[in-house]
Motif scaffolding. Structure first.
Motif, PDB file in Angstrom:
ATOM      1  N   LEU A 112       0.830  -1.206   0.000  1.00 45.36           N
ATOM      2  CA  LEU A 112       0.000   0.000   0.000  1.00 45.36           C
ATOM      3  C   LEU A 112       0.863   1.254   0.000  1.00 45.36           C
ATOM      4  CD1 LEU A 112      -2.884  -0.838   2.489  1.00 45.36           C
ATOM      5  CD2 LEU A 112      -3.057  -0.416   0.039  1.00 45.36           C
ATOM      6  N   ALA A 113       1.970   1.198   0.738  1.00 49.70           N
ATOM      7  CA  ALA A 113       2.855   2.367   0.780  1.00 49.70           C
ATOM      8  C   ALA A 113       3.430   2.655  -0.606  1.00 49.70           C
ATOM      9  CB  ALA A 113       3.985   2.136   1.787  1.00 49.70           C
ATOM     10  N   THR A 114       3.796   1.591  -1.337  1.00 54.91           N
ATOM     11  CA  THR A 114       4.330   1.828  -2.679  1.00 54.91           C
ATOM     12  C   THR A 114       3.244   2.366  -3.608  1.00 54.91           C
ATOM     13  OG1 THR A 114       3.926  -0.463  -3.299  1.00 54.91           O
ATOM     14  CG2 THR A 114       6.114   0.062  -2.481  1.00 54.91           C
ATOM     15  N   LEU A 115       2.028   1.871  -3.401  1.00 56.30           N
ATOM     16  CA  LEU A 115       0.906   2.383  -4.199  1.00 56.30           C
ATOM     17  C   LEU A 115       0.733   3.880  -3.955  1.00 56.30           C
ATOM     18  CD1 LEU A 115      -1.632   1.666  -5.932  1.00 56.30           C
ATOM     19  CD2 LEU A 115      -2.857   1.337  -3.813  1.00 56.30           C
ATOM     20  N   ALA A 116       0.763   4.268  -2.671  1.00 51.61           N
ATOM     21  CA  ALA A 116       0.636   5.686  -2.338  1.00 51.61           C
ATOM     22  C   ALA A 116       1.813   6.474  -2.916  1.00 51.61           C
ATOM     23  CB  ALA A 116       0.577   5.865  -0.821  1.00 51.61           C
ATOM     24  N   TYR A 117       2.984   5.869  -2.871  1.00 54.49           N
ATOM     25  CA  TYR A 117       4.189   6.548  -3.352  1.00 54.49           C
ATOM     26  C   TYR A 117       4.073   6.900  -4.841  1.00 54.49           C
ATOM     27  CZ  TYR A 117       9.257   7.385  -3.628  1.00 54.49           C
ATOM     28  OH  TYR A 117      10.497   7.943  -3.784  1.00 54.49           O
ATOM     29  N   ALA A 118       3.563   5.946  -5.622  1.00 50.16           N
ATOM     30  CA  ALA A 118       3.392   6.228  -7.057  1.00 50.16           C
ATOM     31  C   ALA A 118       2.379   7.343  -7.263  1.00 50.16           C
ATOM     32  CB  ALA A 118       2.953   4.958  -7.797  1.00 50.16           C
ATOM     33  N   GLU A 119       1.310   7.333  -6.453  1.00 50.64           N
ATOM     34  CA  GLU A 119       0.308   8.399  -6.576  1.00 50.64           C
ATOM     35  C   GLU A 119       0.926   9.744  -6.196  1.00 50.64           C
ATOM     36  OE1 GLU A 119      -2.998   8.160  -7.673  1.00 50.64           O
ATOM     37  OE2 GLU A 119      -2.215   6.242  -8.346  1.00 50.64           O
ATOM     38  N   ILE A 120       1.815   9.720  -5.208  1.00 56.00           N
ATOM     39  CA  ILE A 120       2.463  10.968  -4.793  1.00 56.00           C
ATOM     40  C   ILE A 120       3.278  11.547  -5.945  1.00 56.00           C
ATOM     41  CG2 ILE A 120       4.296  11.907  -3.324  1.00 56.00           C
ATOM     42  CD1 ILE A 120       3.274  10.014  -1.118  1.00 56.00           C
ATOM     43  N   TRP A 121       4.043  10.699  -6.607  1.00 51.15           N
ATOM     44  CA  TRP A 121       4.864  11.207  -7.719  1.00 51.15           C
ATOM     45  C   TRP A 121       3.994  11.690  -8.870  1.00 51.15           C
ATOM     46  CZ3 TRP A 121       9.340  13.159  -7.432  1.00 51.15           C
ATOM     47  CH2 TRP A 121      10.266  12.696  -6.494  1.00 51.15           C
TER      48      TRP A 121
ATOM     49  N   ARG B 262      -6.216  20.695  -7.524  1.00 56.26           N
ATOM     50  CA  ARG B 262      -5.204  19.823  -8.115  1.00 56.26           C
ATOM     51  C   ARG B 262      -4.386  19.082  -7.044  1.00 56.26           C
ATOM     52  NH1 ARG B 262      -1.241  22.949 -11.582  1.00 56.26           N
ATOM     53  NH2 ARG B 262      -1.084  23.985  -9.577  1.00 56.26           N
ATOM     54  N   TRP B 263      -4.351  19.678  -5.853  1.00 54.11           N
ATOM     55  CA  TRP B 263      -3.501  19.099  -4.812  1.00 54.11           C
ATOM     56  C   TRP B 263      -4.200  17.999  -4.046  1.00 54.11           C
ATOM     57  CZ3 TRP B 263       1.580  20.260  -4.106  1.00 54.11           C
ATOM     58  CH2 TRP B 263       2.071  21.310  -4.877  1.00 54.11           C
ATOM     59  N   ARG B 264      -5.485  17.806  -4.311  1.00 53.22           N
ATOM     60  CA  ARG B 264      -6.230  16.879  -3.477  1.00 53.22           C
ATOM     61  C   ARG B 264      -5.667  15.465  -3.517  1.00 53.22           C
ATOM     62  NH1 ARG B 264     -11.965  16.557  -5.206  1.00 53.22           N
ATOM     63  NH2 ARG B 264     -11.363  14.398  -5.528  1.00 53.22           N
ATOM     64  N   GLU B 265      -5.476  14.953  -4.721  1.00 49.51           N
ATOM     65  CA  GLU B 265      -5.008  13.574  -4.833  1.00 49.51           C
ATOM     66  C   GLU B 265      -3.648  13.397  -4.177  1.00 49.51           C
ATOM     67  OE1 GLU B 265      -5.112  12.191  -8.805  1.00 49.51           O
ATOM     68  OE2 GLU B 265      -7.198  12.754  -9.108  1.00 49.51           O
ATOM     69  N   LEU B 266      -2.789  14.399  -4.375  1.00 50.57           N
ATOM     70  CA  LEU B 266      -1.454  14.329  -3.800  1.00 50.57           C
ATOM     71  C   LEU B 266      -1.533  14.272  -2.275  1.00 50.57           C
ATOM     72  CD1 LEU B 266       1.568  14.409  -4.139  1.00 50.57           C
ATOM     73  CD2 LEU B 266       1.454  16.883  -4.298  1.00 50.57           C
ATOM     74  N   VAL B 267      -2.391  15.111  -1.708  1.00 48.05           N
ATOM     75  CA  VAL B 267      -2.503  15.146  -0.247  1.00 48.05           C
ATOM     76  C   VAL B 267      -3.051  13.827   0.287  1.00 48.05           C
ATOM     77  CG1 VAL B 267      -3.740  16.237   1.655  1.00 48.05           C
ATOM     78  CG2 VAL B 267      -2.629  17.639  -0.066  1.00 48.05           C
ATOM     79  N   VAL B 268      -4.015  13.260  -0.420  1.00 47.44           N
ATOM     80  CA  VAL B 268      -4.568  11.976   0.029  1.00 47.44           C
ATOM     81  C   VAL B 268      -3.474  10.910   0.044  1.00 47.44           C
ATOM     82  CG1 VAL B 268      -6.150  10.123  -0.562  1.00 47.44           C
ATOM     83  CG2 VAL B 268      -6.899  12.487  -0.723  1.00 47.44           C
ATOM     84  N   ALA B 269      -2.673  10.851  -1.029  1.00 39.21           N
ATOM     85  CA  ALA B 269      -1.615   9.845  -1.096  1.00 39.21           C
ATOM     86  C   ALA B 269      -0.569  10.084  -0.005  1.00 39.21           C
ATOM     87  CB  ALA B 269      -0.966   9.858  -2.481  1.00 39.21           C
ATOM     88  N   LEU B 270      -0.236  11.346   0.236  1.00 40.41           N
ATOM     89  CA  LEU B 270       0.730  11.656   1.294  1.00 40.41           C
ATOM     90  C   LEU B 270       0.193  11.232   2.657  1.00 40.41           C
ATOM     91  CD1 LEU B 270       2.112  15.172   0.307  1.00 40.41           C
ATOM     92  CD2 LEU B 270       3.461  13.109   0.734  1.00 40.41           C
ATOM     93  N   LEU B 271      -1.099  11.518   2.880  1.00 41.49           N
ATOM     94  CA  LEU B 271      -1.697  11.123   4.157  1.00 41.49           C
ATOM     95  C   LEU B 271      -1.627   9.609   4.328  1.00 41.49           C
ATOM     96  CD1 LEU B 271      -4.907  13.326   4.429  1.00 41.49           C
ATOM     97  CD2 LEU B 271      -2.876  13.413   5.871  1.00 41.49           C
ATOM     98  N   LEU B 272      -1.886   8.883   3.243  1.00 40.76           N
ATOM     99  CA  LEU B 272      -1.857   7.427   3.346  1.00 40.76           C
ATOM    100  C   LEU B 272      -0.453   6.948   3.699  1.00 40.76           C
ATOM    101  CD1 LEU B 272      -2.977   4.646   3.173  1.00 40.76           C
ATOM    102  CD2 LEU B 272      -2.705   4.693   0.702  1.00 40.76           C
TER     103      LEU B 272
END
Ligand code: ATP
Ligand code: MG
Lengths: 322, 289, 244
Positions: A112-121, B262-272
Motif C-alpha cells: 500500500l505504501a508503494t501504491l501511495a508513493y506512485a500516486e504521490i509522484w 489539483r492538490w487533493r489527490e497528492l494530499v490523500v496519497a501523502l496522508l496514506l
C-alpha cells in the motif's frame, strides 16, 4: 537433457525474436512488440524486487521517474543515451527512498505504501509545472540518435527500437540471472523466506531490501527512459499511470514469481494477446486478460504458469557441482 | 482567507466528512470480517454512482430515491466478492490486495465500456440551492448527502450494537474460530456483511455522484481515503471513524481552499503513506481494543 | 567475568509473566544445561539472549558489552548462534543454501572466495551428517535431519556461544546418543554451549552446570549431580523424562 531442452528453447525464441523486423513487419506491429519487450523488462525488474520478498504496487513511480528524469536531461541537452542513464539513477534513488519504508512495513502494508508513493509522484508531476510541465507534460523530446557503431533508427515502430528493447530485456535477464547466483541472490532469498532467521545469521535485512528496491527501480526507470525516447512525449498520467504498476505485477505473478524467464514470457504473451487479439475486436475490453490473469493466479495458480512446468526449476544455489 | 470563508470551508469539509465516514465503514466492515483489503472498494462506489446516474437520467427521480436502487444493484457483486474472498490464500492481506487490484482493473474496464470514460454528474436541481445557517451558507446538496450518510452510519451503528446480527458480525470479526465454536453462523455473518457493505458502497456512489464528477478511474482515490480513515480510526470502531472522517473532510476542504483542487489527490496519497508509516502495526492493530 | 551474563531478566506477554527476574551466567568453554517443565520460559529466555525479544526488565552482557537493545543481526555478529526448538530453516531453499547464508555473511573468518565458502559449507554439512542432502529442499527433510540442519545453520556463523533449544527432543534413542556426542565434540572445539533439554539424561552426561527454570524463576543452579539430587527438581520431573 534438461539443459539441452532449455538451450533449444532459447534458440527458437531468439530466432522468433530476431525475425519480425527482418521479415518486414508493419511498423505498428513492431511498435507493439517493442512495447511488449519493454513490459518484459519491467516485469523482470519487478520480479527482482519480489525475489527479495518485497511486493510493489507502485512501479509506476520508478518507471515515471526514469521517464521524467530522462526527458528532462534530454531536453537539457544531454545526449539521450546519457539522459536515460540519469533517469535510471533517479529511479533508483526514488526506489531506495520508498525502500526505507520496508524497515517499518511489510507485506500488504508495504504494498500500500508503494501504491501511495506512485500516486504521490503522479501528483507532484501534475503540480510542479515549472519542471514537469504539469498535466500537459513535456514534448519535443529528441529521438535516440544512431550510435556511431550501430546506425539504426530507434524511434517508434522502427526495427532499431525493436532491437534496442530486445537487447535491453536480454541484458536485464542476464543481470538477473547473475544476481541469483551471487551473494546478492543468496541474501535476497534469505530475507524473503524468513527475515528473522536471516538476521539471526548475521544478515542485516534493511540494506538488502533497499538495494533490491534500488536495483529494481533502476531497471524500471531505464525502461521508462527508453520509452519516452521512443514515444517522445511525457505526461504524468501517461508515465505514472497505474498500468505501469499493475501490469508488471500481473505479468510477473502470472509467469511465476522468482523464476528467471516466467515474468518476461508472461509479459510478451499477455501484452500481445491483449493488443493483437482483443484491441482490434473489443477495444474496451483489451485489459481484460490482466485482470483475469491476476484472479486466476491468486485463486488457482500459486506458482504462476511456471508452477505448471513438470518439475520446479533448480534453485540457483544447488549444492551439487559448485 | 477571511473568517467567514474559513468557517464556510470547515463546515463544508465536515459535511463531506460524513460521506467519507460512510464510505470507510463499508471498507472496514469487509476488512474486519475477512481480513481482506478491498482495493476495488472505490471502483464499486464509482460503479454505484454510474448506475445512479443512469437511473437518474432515465427516470428523473430524486437522487435520494436512487440510493437504495444503486445499493440493490450491487448485491449480486457482493455474492461474487464473497465467493472470491473465501478462496483467498494466506497471507490474506496481501493476496486480497493482489486479487482486488485485478478486480479494480476489471471494473474500470467495464465502466469504460459502458460509459465511455465520460465525466458524469448527477446535477439534480433539487440539490443545487443553499441554506443560510447563522452566517454560513451551506450547499443544500452537501447537507442532504451528509444527512443521508449520517442516517446510514447511525443505522449501521444500531444494527451492529443492538441486534443479534450485529453481535454475530462482531464476534466473527474478533475471532472467527471462536465464534464458530460458540454456535455463531459465521458464514451467514460474512455473507450479510458483504451484502450490506456493497449495498452501502453502491448507495454511497449515488451520493458521491451528486458532489463530484464521476470518471471510471476515479475509484482509487476513494479507496485510499477509506484506507486512511481505517488506519486513523482502527477497524470496526464506528465513533472514531466518524471523528476521523470529519477530520479528513476538513483537511481536504482546507487543502482545496488554499492550494486548489489539483492538490487533493497528492494530499490523500501523502496522508496514506504517512499514516502507514506512523502506524506500522497493520490495520488490524486497532481491533484488539 | 562470565562470557554471557543476564541480570534481572523479566518478560511479560500481556498479563502473563514468562520470566520473573532471572539471573544467569555462562562461563567460557562450559556446557551449561537449562531444564524446566513445559511453559517455564526457557525458549523465551533464549529469544531474549538472541535478540528476538526485548526483555521488559533486566540486562544482558556478552563479553562485557551490554547487548540488551541490539538487533538480532548484531548479536549474531558478536558471536552468538542459536537453534530453534521447532526447526525454522529457509524452507524453499536447498539445505546447502541454508548453511551458505551464515557462512557468506559472517563478519569474522570470512572467506572472500566463493570456492572457500562452498567448501566450508560442505564441511559443516559433513559435520552434522547432511552432506548427501545438500541439494534437497529444506522442507523435504525429516524432523531429525531438520534438527541437524538447525545445528549446521547455528554453526555457520562461527559463534563462540551456542544456544541450543531442545536439540535431542523428538529424536530416537540413537539420535539422542548422537546429540550427546555432538555436545562433547563442540565443547572440545572450545565452544561455549548453553543448551535447553527436556530430558535431563542427555544433559547429565555432558553438562558442567545445570540451571532449572520453573514458572519463570530459577529454582536450582549447580553441578548436575547436585541439581538432579535436589528434591524439588526430582519432584518436578519425575516421569517426565520419556515425554521429551
Ligand atoms: N510470543 C509470545 N506471546 C505470548 N506468550 C508467549 C510468547 N512466547 C511464549 N509465550 C508464553 O510464555 C510462556 C513460556 O513459554 P516458553 O516457550 O518460553 O516455554 P518453554 O519453557 O520453552 O516451554 P517448552 O518446554 O514447551 O518449550 C508460555 O506460557 C508461553 O505460552
Ligand atoms: Mg521451548
Amino acid at each position: 537433457m534438461r539443459r539441452l531442452t532449455w538451450i533449444g528453447a532459447g534458440l527458437v525464441a531468439a530466432a522468433l525474436l530476431l525475425l519480425p523486423p527482418l521479415s518486414g513487419f508493419h511498423p505498428y506491429y513492431l511498435y507493439l512488440v517493442s512495447t511488449a519487450l519493454l513490459f518484459g523488462t519491467l516485469a523482470t525488474a519487478w520480479n527482482l524486487l519480489a525475489y527479495a520478498g518485497q511486493i510493489s504496487f507502485g512501479h509506476a513511480a520508478f518507471f515515471g521517474l526514469g521517464a521524467y528524469g530522462a526527458a528532462l536531461a534530454s531536453l537539457g541537452r544531454f545526449s539521450p543515451w546519457w539522459a536515460i542513464v540519469l533517469g535510471g539513477l533517479l529511479g533508483a534513488g526514488g526506489a531506495g527512498v520508498i525502500g526505507l519504508a520496508s524497515a517499518r512495513l511489510q507485506g500488504a502494508y508495504l504494498a500500500l505504501a508503494t501504491l501511495a508513493y506512485a500516486e504521490i509522484w503522479r501528483g507532484i508531476a501534475h503540480n510542479w509545472s515549472e519542471v514537469s510541465g504539469g498535466g500537459a507534460g513535456l514534448i519535443g523530446i529528441p529521438p535516440l540518435p544512431p550510435l556511431p557503431w550501430l546506425p539504426l533508427d530507434f524511434t517508434r515502430g522502427r526495427a532499431g527500437s525493436y532491437y534496442l528493447s530486445l537487447a535491453f530485456l536480454l541484458v536485464v535477464l542476464a543481470l538477473f540471472a547473475g544476481i541469483l547466483h551471487s551473494r546478492l541472490g543468496l541474501a535476497f532469498a534469505a530475507v524473503r523466506e524468513e527475515e528473522e532467521r536471516a538476521s539471526l545469521l548475521g544478515v542485516h535485512p534493511l540494506p538488502w531490501k533497499i538495494l533490491a528496491f534500488a536495483l529494481s527501480g533502476f531497471f524500471s526507470a531505464l525502461a521508462g527512459g527508453l520509452y519516452v525516447h521512443m514515444v517522445r512525449v511525457v505526461e504524468p498520467d501517461l508515465v505514472f499511470s497505474r498500468y505501469f504498476s499493475i501490469l508488471p505485477l500481473v505479468m510477473a505473478t502470472f509467469g511465476g514469481l522468482h523464476t528467471l524467464l516466467g515474468p518476461a514470457t508472461a509479459a510478451l504473451g499477455l501484452y500481445l494477446v491483449s493488443e493483437l487479439l482483443l484491441q482490434p475486436y473489443v477495444p474496451v475490453f483489451h485489459q481484460l486478460p490482466y485482470g483475469l490473469a491476476l484472479i486466476v493466479v491468486v485463486l488457482y495458480l500459486p506458482g504462476g504458469l511456471a508452477g505448471l512446468l513438470p518439475s520446479p526449476r533448480p534453485s540457483p544455489h544447488r549444492g551439487e557441482g559448485r | 482567507m477571511s473568517l467567514t470563508t474559513l468557517a464556510q470551508t470547515l463546515a463544508s469539509g465536515a459535511l463531506l466528512g460524513c460521506f467519507y465516514t460512510l464510505m470507510a465503514l463499508a471498507f472496514s466492515m469487509v476488512l474486519s470480517v475477512t481480513r481482506a483489503l478491498n482495493l476495488a472498494h472505490g471502483d464499486l462506489i464509482i460503479l454505484g454512482g454510474y448506475l445512479g446516474y443512469w437511473f437518474w437520467s432515465g427516470s428523473g427521480l430524486h437522487p435520494l430515491l436512487l440510493v437504495p436502487v444503486a445499493g440493490a444493484a450491487l448485491l449480486p457483486l457482493a455474492l461474487l466478492w464473497q465467493w472470491l474472498f473465501n478462496r483467498l490464500p494466506e497471507p490474506k492481506e496481501l493476496s486480497s490486495l493482489v486479487l482486488t487490484f485485478g478486480l479494480s482493473l476489471l471494473l474500470q474496464n467495464i465502466m469504460l465500456a459502458l460509459w465511455r470514460g465520460e465525466y458524469r454528474l448527477i446535477a439534480s436541481e433539487s440539490l443545487t440551492g443553499s441554506i443560510r445557517l447563522g452566517g454560513l451558507r451551506l450547499n443544500q446538496g452537501r447537507l442532504i448527502v451528509a444527512a443521508a450518510a449520517l442516517a446510514a452510519v447511525g443505522g449501521l451503528y444500531l444494527a451492529l450494537t443492538r441486534t443479534r446480527w450485529g453481535r454475530a458480525v462482531r464476534a466473527t470479526s474478533l475471532d472467527r474460530e471462536a465464534a464458530a465454536l460458540l454456535g455463531i453462523n459465521v458464514d451467514q455473518a460474512t455473507r450479510t456483511t458483504f451484502l450490506l457493505a456493497l449495498a452501502l458502497s453502491g448507495g454511497a456512489g449515488v451520493l458521491f455522484a451528486t458532489l463530484h464528477y464521476l470518471y471510471p478511474a476515479g475509484g482509487i482515490e476513494l479507496t485510499l481515503l477509506a484506507i486512511v480513515l481505517t488506519i486513523w480510526a482502527g477497524v470496526g470502531r464506528l465513533r472514531s471513524v466518524l471523528v476521523a472522517g470529519v477530520l479528513l473532510g476538513v483537511i481536504e476542504a482546507l487543502t482545496v481552499a488554499w492550494s486548489g483542487p489539483r492538490w487533493r489527490e497528492l494530499v490523500v496519497a501523502l496522508l496514506l503513506l504517512a499514516s502507514l508509516l506512523a502506524r506500522s502495526g497493520g490495520l488490524a492493530g486497532g481491533r484488539s481494543h | 567475568m562470565a562470557l554471557l551474563e543476564g541480570r534481572g531478566l523479566s518478560m511479560a506477554f500481556g498479563g502473563l509473566l514468562a520470566l520473573r527476574g532471572v539471573d544467569i551466567a555462562v562461563e567460557e568453554h562450559q556446557v551449561v544445561g537449562l531444564l524446566g517443565p513445559n511453559g517455564s520460559g526457557k525458549t523465551t529466555l533464549f529469544n531474549i539472549l538472541s535478540g528476538l525479544l526485548r526483555p521488559t526488565a533486566g540486562q544482558v552482557w556478552f563479553h562485557g558489552t551490554r547487548m540488551t537493545d541490539l538487533p538480532p543481526w548484531k548479536i549474531s555478529r558478536l558471536g552468538i548462534g542459536r537453534t530453534f526448538q521447532i526447526p525454522r530453516p529457509f524452507a524453499h531453499s536447498t539445505v546447502f543454501d541454508n548453511v551458505l547464508v551464515g557462512v557468506t555473511f559472517r563478519p569474522r573468518h570470512r572467506y572472500h572466495c566463493p570456492q572457500d565458502r562452498r567448501r566450508e559449507t560442505e564441511r559443516l554439512l559433513g559435520i552434522v551428517g547432511l552432506a548427501e542432502k545438500a541439494a534437497a529442499n529444506a522442507n523435504e527433510l525429516s524432523l531429525g535431519e531438520r534438527k541437524r540442519l538447525e545445528l549446521a545453520m547455528a554453526l555457520s556463523t562461527r559463534p563462540t556461544l551456542l544456544l541450543l533449544d531442545e536439540l535431542a527432543s523428538g529424536l530416537s534413542p540413537k539420535g539422542r546418543e548422537e546429540v550427546i556426542r555432538f555436545y562433547a565434540r563442540l565443547k572440545e572445539r572450545g565452544l561455549t554451549i548453553f543448551a535447553i533439554e527436556h530430558s535431563f539424561r542427555v544433559l547429565a552426561q555432558v553438562a558442567d552446570r545445570l540451571l532449572v527454570l520453573d514458572q519463570g524463576t530459577i529454582v536450582a543452579d549447580g553441578r548436575p549431580a547436585q541439581v538432579l539430587g535436589s528434591p524439588r527438581v526430582v519432584e518436578a520431573y519425575l516421569g517426565e523424562d520419556d515425554h521429551g
